[in-house]
Design a protein around this motif. Sequence first.
Motif, mmCIF file in Angstrom:
data_model
loop_
_atom_site.group_PDB
_atom_site.id
_atom_site.type_symbol
_atom_site.label_atom_id
_atom_site.label_comp_id
_atom_site.label_asym_id
_atom_site.label_seq_id
_atom_site.Cartn_x
_atom_site.Cartn_y
_atom_site.Cartn_z
ATOM 1 N N LEU A 25 -36.354 -8.498 -50.999
ATOM 2 C CA LEU A 25 -35.385 -8.593 -52.089
ATOM 3 C C LEU A 25 -34.063 -9.207 -51.643
ATOM 4 O O LEU A 25 -33.222 -9.541 -52.479
ATOM 5 N N SER A 26 -33.883 -9.392 -50.342
ATOM 6 C CA SER A 26 -32.683 -10.031 -49.801
ATOM 7 C C SER A 26 -32.871 -11.526 -49.551
ATOM 8 O O SER A 26 -31.942 -12.185 -49.107
ATOM 9 N N THR A 27 -34.056 -12.053 -49.826
ATOM 10 C CA THR A 27 -34.312 -13.472 -49.583
ATOM 11 C C THR A 27 -33.662 -14.326 -50.669
ATOM 12 O O THR A 27 -33.310 -13.837 -51.743
ATOM 13 N N MET A 30 -34.463 -14.446 -54.428
ATOM 14 C CA MET A 30 -33.942 -13.407 -55.312
ATOM 15 C C MET A 30 -32.482 -13.650 -55.682
ATOM 16 O O MET A 30 -31.790 -12.751 -56.133
ATOM 17 N N ASP A 31 -32.000 -14.869 -55.494
ATOM 18 C CA ASP A 31 -30.605 -15.183 -55.807
ATOM 19 C C ASP A 31 -30.288 -15.024 -57.290
ATOM 20 O O ASP A 31 -29.174 -14.674 -57.654
ATOM 21 N N ASN A 32 -31.255 -15.288 -58.139
ATOM 22 C CA ASN A 32 -31.046 -15.115 -59.569
ATOM 23 C C ASN A 32 -31.082 -13.623 -59.887
ATOM 24 O O ASN A 32 -32.052 -12.926 -59.562
ATOM 25 N N ALA A 33 -30.028 -13.128 -60.521
ATOM 26 C CA ALA A 33 -29.910 -11.689 -60.794
ATOM 27 C C ALA A 33 -31.056 -11.163 -61.659
ATOM 28 O O ALA A 33 -31.539 -10.046 -61.446
ATOM 29 N N ASN A 34 -31.494 -11.946 -62.624
ATOM 30 C CA ASN A 34 -32.587 -11.497 -63.490
ATOM 31 C C ASN A 34 -33.901 -11.411 -62.728
ATOM 32 O O ASN A 34 -34.673 -10.472 -62.920
ATOM 33 N N THR A 35 -34.154 -12.386 -61.861
ATOM 34 C CA THR A 35 -35.366 -12.359 -61.044
ATOM 35 C C THR A 35 -35.339 -11.157 -60.127
ATOM 36 O O THR A 35 -36.319 -10.418 -60.016
ATOM 37 N N ARG A 36 -34.204 -10.945 -59.465
ATOM 38 C CA ARG A 36 -34.085 -9.817 -58.536
ATOM 39 C C ARG A 36 -34.303 -8.494 -59.255
ATOM 40 O O ARG A 36 -35.005 -7.616 -58.773
ATOM 41 N N ARG A 37 -33.708 -8.341 -60.412
ATOM 42 C CA ARG A 37 -33.840 -7.091 -61.175
ATOM 43 C C ARG A 37 -35.308 -6.837 -61.541
ATOM 44 O O ARG A 37 -35.813 -5.728 -61.383
ATOM 45 N N ALA A 38 -36.001 -7.865 -62.014
ATOM 46 C CA ALA A 38 -37.405 -7.708 -62.406
ATOM 47 C C ALA A 38 -38.280 -7.374 -61.202
ATOM 48 O O ALA A 38 -39.109 -6.456 -61.264
ATOM 49 N N TYR A 39 -38.108 -8.102 -60.111
ATOM 50 C CA TYR A 39 -38.915 -7.854 -58.917
ATOM 51 C C TYR A 39 -38.569 -6.497 -58.311
ATOM 52 O O TYR A 39 -39.466 -5.756 -57.904
ATOM 53 N N ALA A 40 -37.287 -6.177 -58.226
ATOM 54 C CA ALA A 40 -36.882 -4.912 -57.612
ATOM 55 C C ALA A 40 -37.461 -3.728 -58.368
ATOM 56 O O ALA A 40 -37.913 -2.753 -57.751
ATOM 57 N N GLY A 41 -37.466 -3.796 -59.684
ATOM 58 C CA GLY A 41 -38.022 -2.693 -60.466
ATOM 59 C C GLY A 41 -39.478 -2.421 -60.115
ATOM 60 O O GLY A 41 -39.871 -1.274 -59.886
#
Length: 99
Positions: A25-27, A30-41
């Motif tokens: 999730l630090s790569t 995942m710079d896009n906040a929406n992508t990070r939020r979806a993947y992190a969930g």
Amino acid sequence: MAAKAKVTAIRGDDTTLGAAADAFLSTSRMDNANTRRAYAGAIDRTAQILGTERRLADVADTEVGAALKELWGESAAATWNRNRAAVASWLTWCQTKMR
């Protein structure tokens, strides 16, 4: 009885699921906040069910499938596919990048 199948070719030796999730999730992907939020969930919930302190290399592929089924087995196909794809992307990254 045959040994439980492990998630194949996962590297990381003593890397825990939690540390592997954080690393992925630090790569930059995942710079896009929406992508990070979806993947992190999806990834964080899956790691919690499997045990964030467990070694990545010790997790059987059947356990991953069971966790996904527990979390999203009754969901709409789009929800299932989105979350399964996020977890698959994480595990594929671990397979190729974790040392």
